[in-house]
Motif scaffolding. Structure first.
Motif, PDB file in Angstrom:
ATOM      1  N   LYS A  57      39.142  29.458  32.267  1.00 33.38           N
ATOM      2  CA  LYS A  57      40.080  29.948  33.060  1.00 33.38           C
ATOM      3  C   LYS A  57      40.789  31.203  32.768  1.00 33.38           C
ATOM      4  CE  LYS A  57      43.787  28.108  36.267  1.00 33.38           C
ATOM      5  NZ  LYS A  57      44.594  27.040  36.433  1.00 33.38           N
ATOM      6  N   ALA A  58      41.287  31.161  31.578  1.00 35.18           N
ATOM      7  CA  ALA A  58      42.028  32.389  30.813  1.00 35.18           C
ATOM      8  C   ALA A  58      41.476  33.585  30.894  1.00 35.18           C
ATOM      9  CB  ALA A  58      42.824  32.024  29.561  1.00 35.18           C
ATOM     10  N   ASP A  59      40.035  33.738  31.037  1.00 33.44           N
ATOM     11  CA  ASP A  59      39.356  34.658  30.951  1.00 33.44           C
ATOM     12  C   ASP A  59      39.437  35.649  32.199  1.00 33.44           C
ATOM     13  OD1 ASP A  59      38.219  33.828  28.482  1.00 33.44           O
ATOM     14  OD2 ASP A  59      36.242  33.118  29.300  1.00 33.44           O
ATOM     15  N   LEU A  60      39.791  35.264  33.213  1.00 35.10           N
ATOM     16  CA  LEU A  60      40.096  36.092  34.422  1.00 35.10           C
ATOM     17  C   LEU A  60      41.591  36.305  34.408  1.00 35.10           C
ATOM     18  CD1 LEU A  60      38.893  36.749  37.116  1.00 35.10           C
ATOM     19  CD2 LEU A  60      39.906  34.816  38.154  1.00 35.10           C
ATOM     20  N   LYS A  61      41.590  37.616  34.392  1.00 33.42           N
ATOM     21  CA  LYS A  61      42.963  38.409  34.099  1.00 33.42           C
ATOM     22  C   LYS A  61      43.059  39.162  35.288  1.00 33.42           C
ATOM     23  CE  LYS A  61      43.106  37.422  29.719  1.00 33.42           C
ATOM     24  NZ  LYS A  61      44.036  36.142  29.010  1.00 33.42           N
ATOM     25  N   THR A  62      44.308  39.124  35.740  1.00 31.66           N
ATOM     26  CA  THR A  62      45.370  39.754  37.027  1.00 31.66           C
ATOM     27  C   THR A  62      45.664  41.107  36.280  1.00 31.66           C
ATOM     28  OG1 THR A  62      45.778  37.710  37.952  1.00 31.66           O
ATOM     29  CG2 THR A  62      46.972  39.989  38.695  1.00 31.66           C
ATOM     30  N   THR A  63      45.215  42.282  36.710  1.00 32.06           N
ATOM     31  CA  THR A  63      45.523  43.670  36.479  1.00 32.06           C
ATOM     32  C   THR A  63      46.390  44.303  37.482  1.00 32.06           C
ATOM     33  OG1 THR A  63      43.687  44.582  37.417  1.00 32.06           O
ATOM     34  CG2 THR A  63      43.455  43.821  35.026  1.00 32.06           C
ATOM     35  N   ASN A  64      46.505  43.603  38.792  1.00 27.72           N
ATOM     36  CA  ASN A  64      47.630  44.120  39.659  1.00 27.72           C
ATOM     37  C   ASN A  64      47.807  42.953  40.849  1.00 27.72           C
ATOM     38  OD1 ASN A  64      48.743  46.085  41.545  1.00 27.72           O
ATOM     39  ND2 ASN A  64      47.333  45.828  42.770  1.00 27.72           N
ATOM     40  N   PHE A  65      48.901  42.799  41.072  1.00 23.46           N
ATOM     41  CA  PHE A  65      49.252  41.689  42.287  1.00 23.46           C
ATOM     42  C   PHE A  65      50.290  42.590  43.419  1.00 23.46           C
ATOM     43  CE2 PHE A  65      51.564  38.397  44.393  1.00 23.46           C
ATOM     44  CZ  PHE A  65      50.510  37.530  44.836  1.00 23.46           C
ATOM     45  N   ASN A  66      50.061  42.744  44.479  1.00 23.58           N
ATOM     46  CA  ASN A  66      50.855  43.388  45.324  1.00 23.58           C
ATOM     47  C   ASN A  66      50.911  42.650  46.774  1.00 23.58           C
ATOM     48  OD1 ASN A  66      52.432  45.620  46.212  1.00 23.58           O
ATOM     49  ND2 ASN A  66      50.901  46.626  47.348  1.00 23.58           N
ATOM     50  N   ILE A  67      51.981  42.565  47.290  1.00 18.31           N
ATOM     51  CA  ILE A  67      52.374  41.969  48.570  1.00 18.31           C
ATOM     52  C   ILE A  67      53.034  43.108  49.569  1.00 18.31           C
ATOM     53  CG2 ILE A  67      53.350  39.922  49.911  1.00 18.31           C
ATOM     54  CD1 ILE A  67      53.679  38.681  47.236  1.00 18.31           C
ATOM     55  N   LYS A  94      40.352  41.120  36.311  1.00 14.83           N
ATOM     56  CA  LYS A  94      39.168  41.679  35.604  1.00 14.83           C
ATOM     57  C   LYS A  94      38.338  40.655  34.641  1.00 14.83           C
ATOM     58  CE  LYS A  94      41.194  43.338  31.326  1.00 14.83           C
ATOM     59  NZ  LYS A  94      41.700  44.433  30.388  1.00 14.83           N
ATOM     60  N   LEU A  95      37.307  40.511  34.394  1.00 11.96           N
ATOM     61  CA  LEU A  95      36.460  39.528  33.489  1.00 11.96           C
ATOM     62  C   LEU A  95      35.801  40.351  32.521  1.00 11.96           C
ATOM     63  CD1 LEU A  95      35.661  36.499  33.030  1.00 11.96           C
ATOM     64  CD2 LEU A  95      33.755  36.944  34.479  1.00 11.96           C
ATOM     65  N   ALA A  96      36.130  39.958  31.308  1.00 13.14           N
ATOM     66  CA  ALA A  96      35.334  40.896  30.196  1.00 13.14           C
ATOM     67  C   ALA A  96      34.571  39.951  29.352  1.00 13.14           C
ATOM     68  CB  ALA A  96      36.624  41.748  29.420  1.00 13.14           C
ATOM     69  N   PHE A  97      33.518  40.272  28.825  1.00 10.42           N
ATOM     70  CA  PHE A  97      32.663  39.497  28.083  1.00 10.42           C
ATOM     71  C   PHE A  97      31.475  40.198  27.103  1.00 10.42           C
ATOM     72  CE2 PHE A  97      31.007  39.221  32.287  1.00 10.42           C
ATOM     73  CZ  PHE A  97      29.512  39.585  32.158  1.00 10.42           C
ATOM     74  N   ASP A  98      31.191  39.623  26.143  1.00 14.38           N
ATOM     75  CA  ASP A  98      30.099  40.289  25.405  1.00 14.38           C
ATOM     76  C   ASP A  98      28.792  40.643  26.353  1.00 14.38           C
ATOM     77  OD1 ASP A  98      31.773  39.957  23.094  1.00 14.38           O
ATOM     78  OD2 ASP A  98      30.715  38.400  22.443  1.00 14.38           O
ATOM     79  N   PHE A  99      28.277  41.966  25.893  1.00 13.91           N
ATOM     80  CA  PHE A  99      27.311  42.320  26.848  1.00 13.91           C
ATOM     81  C   PHE A  99      26.123  41.539  26.468  1.00 13.91           C
ATOM     82  CE2 PHE A  99      23.497  45.409  27.087  1.00 13.91           C
ATOM     83  CZ  PHE A  99      23.539  45.381  28.374  1.00 13.91           C
ATOM     84  N   ASP A 100      25.648  40.920  27.549  1.00 10.92           N
ATOM     85  CA  ASP A 100      24.394  40.205  27.866  1.00 10.92           C
ATOM     86  C   ASP A 100      23.864  40.230  29.181  1.00 10.92           C
ATOM     87  OD1 ASP A 100      22.967  37.364  28.603  1.00 10.92           O
ATOM     88  OD2 ASP A 100      22.363  37.942  26.363  1.00 10.92           O
ATOM     89  N   THR A 101      22.686  40.868  29.346  1.00 11.04           N
ATOM     90  CA  THR A 101      21.917  41.246  30.680  1.00 11.04           C
ATOM     91  C   THR A 101      21.918  39.902  31.358  1.00 11.04           C
ATOM     92  OG1 THR A 101      19.726  41.283  29.782  1.00 11.04           O
ATOM     93  CG2 THR A 101      20.954  43.435  30.138  1.00 11.04           C
TER      94      THR A 101
END
Length: 218
Positions: free
Chosen positions: A58-68, A96-103
């Motif tokens: 769950k913590a892998d999904l990061k918020t980079t911007n939140f605007n109301i 954003k979601l970042a992880f090791d590159f794997d097709t």
């Protein structure tokens, strides 16, 4: 006052991408504030549940911007005058979601996200997990480049290069991403065939930066 020579060194470094960054853009809008917030919360919840079902944390999904914000339209009345008309509340979320590159993992993630009812706008970029090595290589390259330029200039001028007196470098954030584009129509990503990955080899990352060096002229 000592004589000096000032030279700008250009550093270059290359690296093979080993990390994927998925950027997601979500917009929720409603005339009612509470409904807008509820809708935005549900979209994040469904997106998170989708990713957790694939094995992500769950913590892998990061918020980079939140605007109301409030949204207005400009409408013209019968007299030809324009007025601002309230069009509802809007919640804008960038994640954003970042992880090791794997097709295979990338294809599976894209298929699941595009099929999720949250329906985010997606963009895919390739980078490196640890930028330390490429940054260090680039700085060394800039140093060697500047010194070689200074030596050539001094030699051509019939003078001798002295001690290094100053270094000026802007420690800004570098754009360490591959130029490879990974685009696909929404209709294709939502199809079951999307899970059948195609092996791709992202282009090497090339970074360039500069530093200014000041040497004494003997």
């Amino acid at each position: 006052m000592p004589r000096t020579i000032t030279v700008k060194g250009i550093g270059k470094a290359f690296a093979k991408p080993d990390y994927v960054v998925l950027s997601m853009h979500l917009v929720s809008q409603n005339m009612d504030y509470e409904e807008t917030m509820h809708s935005a919360s549900l979209r994040i919840q469904h997106l998170t549940e989708t990713l957790v079902s694939l094995g992500f944390d769950k913590a892998d999904l990061k918020t980079t911007n939140f605007n109301i914000e409030t949204d207005y339209n400009s409408e013209k009345d019968c007299n030809g005058n324009y007025h601002r008309v309230f069009n509802g509340y809007k919640v804008i979320q960038d994640l954003k979601l970042a992880f090791d590159f794997d097709t295979n993992r990338l294809a599976t993630a894209l298929s699941a996200i595009s099929g999720c009812i949250s329906n985010p706008e997606l963009s895919i970029r390739f980078t490196v997990k640890d930028a330390t090595a490429i940054n260090e290589e680039m700085l060394r390259s800039a140093t060697v480049n500047a010194k070689r330029k200074a030596e050539i200039l001094c030699e051509a001028s019939g003078v001798e290069l002295g001690q290094l007196m100053a270094i000026d470098y802007n420690w800004g954030e570098l754009d360490i991403y591959s130029h490879t584009r990974y685009d696909m129509a929404d209709e294709c990503m939502a199809a079951p065939m999307m899970e059948r990955s195609i092996e791709i080899e992202p282009d090497d990352i090339e970074t360039t930066d500069t530093a200014t060096f000041v040497w004494e002229i003997k």
